[in-house]
Design an enzyme around this catalytic site. Structure first.
Site, PDB file in Angstrom:
ATOM      1  CG  HIS A   1      20.895  32.736  36.290  1.00 13.61           C
ATOM      2  ND1 HIS A   1      19.922  32.018  36.936  1.00 13.61           N
ATOM      3  CD2 HIS A   1      20.226  33.508  35.392  1.00 13.61           C
ATOM      4  CE1 HIS A   1      18.722  32.341  36.454  1.00 13.61           C
ATOM      5  NE2 HIS A   1      18.887  33.257  35.510  1.00 13.61           N
TER       6      HIS A   1
ATOM      7  NE  ARG B   1      14.078  30.705  36.177  1.00  9.16           N
ATOM      8  CZ  ARG B   1      14.437  31.915  35.715  1.00  9.16           C
ATOM      9  NH1 ARG B   1      15.411  32.044  34.832  1.00  9.16           N
ATOM     10  NH2 ARG B   1      13.831  32.999  36.179  1.00  9.16           N
TER      11      ARG B   1
ATOM     12  CD  GLU C   1      20.878  29.188  38.540  1.00 12.56           C
ATOM     13  OE1 GLU C   1      20.467  28.671  37.491  1.00 12.56           O
ATOM     14  OE2 GLU C   1      20.717  30.382  38.822  1.00 12.56           O
TER      15      GLU C   1
HETATM   16  C1  DGY Z   1      14.894  36.101  34.509  1.00 13.73           C
HETATM   17  O1  DGY Z   1      14.546  37.274  34.491  1.00 13.73           O
HETATM   18  O2  DGY Z   1      14.078  35.179  34.577  1.00 13.73           O
HETATM   19  C2  DGY Z   1      16.339  35.819  34.404  1.00 13.73           C
HETATM   20  O3  DGY Z   1      16.633  34.501  34.597  1.00 13.73           O
HETATM   21  C3  DGY Z   1      17.110  36.710  35.372  1.00 13.73           C
HETATM   22  O4  DGY Z   1      18.400  36.787  34.906  1.00 13.73           O
END
Ligand code: DGY
Length: 319
Positions: free
Chosen positions: A285, A238, A267
């Protein structure tokens, strides 16, 4: 028949599965659903199948009403969900662990290769129409064989990334809340260290920890200084785990060699300093973005919602 609200576009197979048993109201775009529209649509929902782009907080849960039983996130990460607010209201929250492990590790390793071998720079150079010619010192990168990968957060995705790194001849160190299963640690030849040691010894640092208050800006100016000048930082977890302004400064000043980012602090915005730099690979992403993986994620979220609506335990609750 219960009412299921799906907050964004998901593969049709998952919608069909939900529709076979329930009344489904799915947002079909264009773009993401707006907050007001979402608050309006969730009213009276028994289940919400949510995407990571939608914030599921107390306000939204209250807008849904007391009949709401489950929020099934179509993601393994659940920083978009206020889990305590769900628990207070007796709403079960679920996520989709496991099904996106390999796809996300593929992207992490793709970023490792792209950053260390300067693939983005090479691609931009060719597309710019600039003249180029093979040369002994042209766009030299850094080899992975014999180097050390530092994995921050050794859950499923961290382990899958480490497995790929081992196949490339890398040594593995990791920092994690818990010790790896001894069999897995032996298979990977992985050694558990604290974050300070990991930053000091790693040639590539790859982030795979969950995001929350404990990991906000886990990598900031101090941690970047603690890395080797020749090291690379990779983030497929993240964005806010990294202080993006500090990273842009460190990359610009050559404090570290490069970075590969799939996720961003604010983001979809990207720190403008990063956009100007050649030594960072930026992708939007894409960690779980394969047809197979996104289908598996949506199907698992549907299974979670269906299980709770039929009175059973969901396959993958957020614990
Ligand atoms: C998640 O599943 O947390 C991912 O970031 C989605 O791509």
């Amino acid at each position: 028949m219960s009412r299921v609200v799906v907050t964004g576009r998901v593969p049709e197979a998952a919608l069909e599965k939900l529709r076979a048993e329930h009344d489904v109201d799915a947002w079909t775009g264009p773009g993401s659903i707006g907050r007001d529209e979402l608050l309006r649509r969730v009213a009276g929902a028994d289940a919400i199948v949510s995407l990571l782009t939608e914030r599921i907080d107390g306000e939204l849960l209250d807008a849904a009403g007391p009949q709401l039983r489950v929020v099934a996130n179509v993601a393994v990460g659940y920083d978009n969900i206020d889990v305590p607010a769900c628990t207070e209201r007796g709403v079960i929250a679920t996520n989709t662990p496991g099904v996106l492990t390999e796809a996300t590790a593929d992207i992490a390793f793709g970023l490792i290769l792209s950053a260390t071998r300067r693939l983005g720079e090479g691609e931009r150079l060719i597309r710019s129409g600039q003249e180029w010619k093979w040369g002994m010192f042209f766009l030299l990168g850094s080899s992975l064989q014999g180097k050390t990968l530092g994995v921050v957060g050794m859950g499923g995705i961290g382990q899958a990334t480490a497995r790929r790194a081992k196949a490339f001849g890398m040594e593995i160190v990791y920092q994690s809340r818990s010790e790896l299963d001894p069999g897995v640690a032996a298979e990977l030849g992985a050694r558990r260290v604290d974050l300070d040691e990991l930053l000091a010894v790693s040639d590539v640092v790859s982030l795979h920890c969950p995001y929350g208050p404990a990991t906000h800006h886990l990598i900031g100016a101090g941690e970047l200084v603690a890395m080797k000048e020749s090291a690379y930082l990779i983030n497929t977890a993240r964005g806010p785990i990294i202080d993006e302004a500090a990273l842009a400064a460190a990359l610009g000043e050559g404090q570290i060699a490069g970075a590969g980012l799939d996720v961003f602090e604010k983001e979809p915005a990207v720190h403008p300093g990063l956009l100007e730099l050649d030594n960072v690979v930026l992708v939007p992403h894409l960690g779980s973005a394969t047809v197979e993986t996104r289908t598996a994620m949506a199907m698992l979220a549907a299974d979670n919602a269906l299980a709770v609506l039929s009175g059973g335990p969901p396959p993958t609750p957020i614990s």
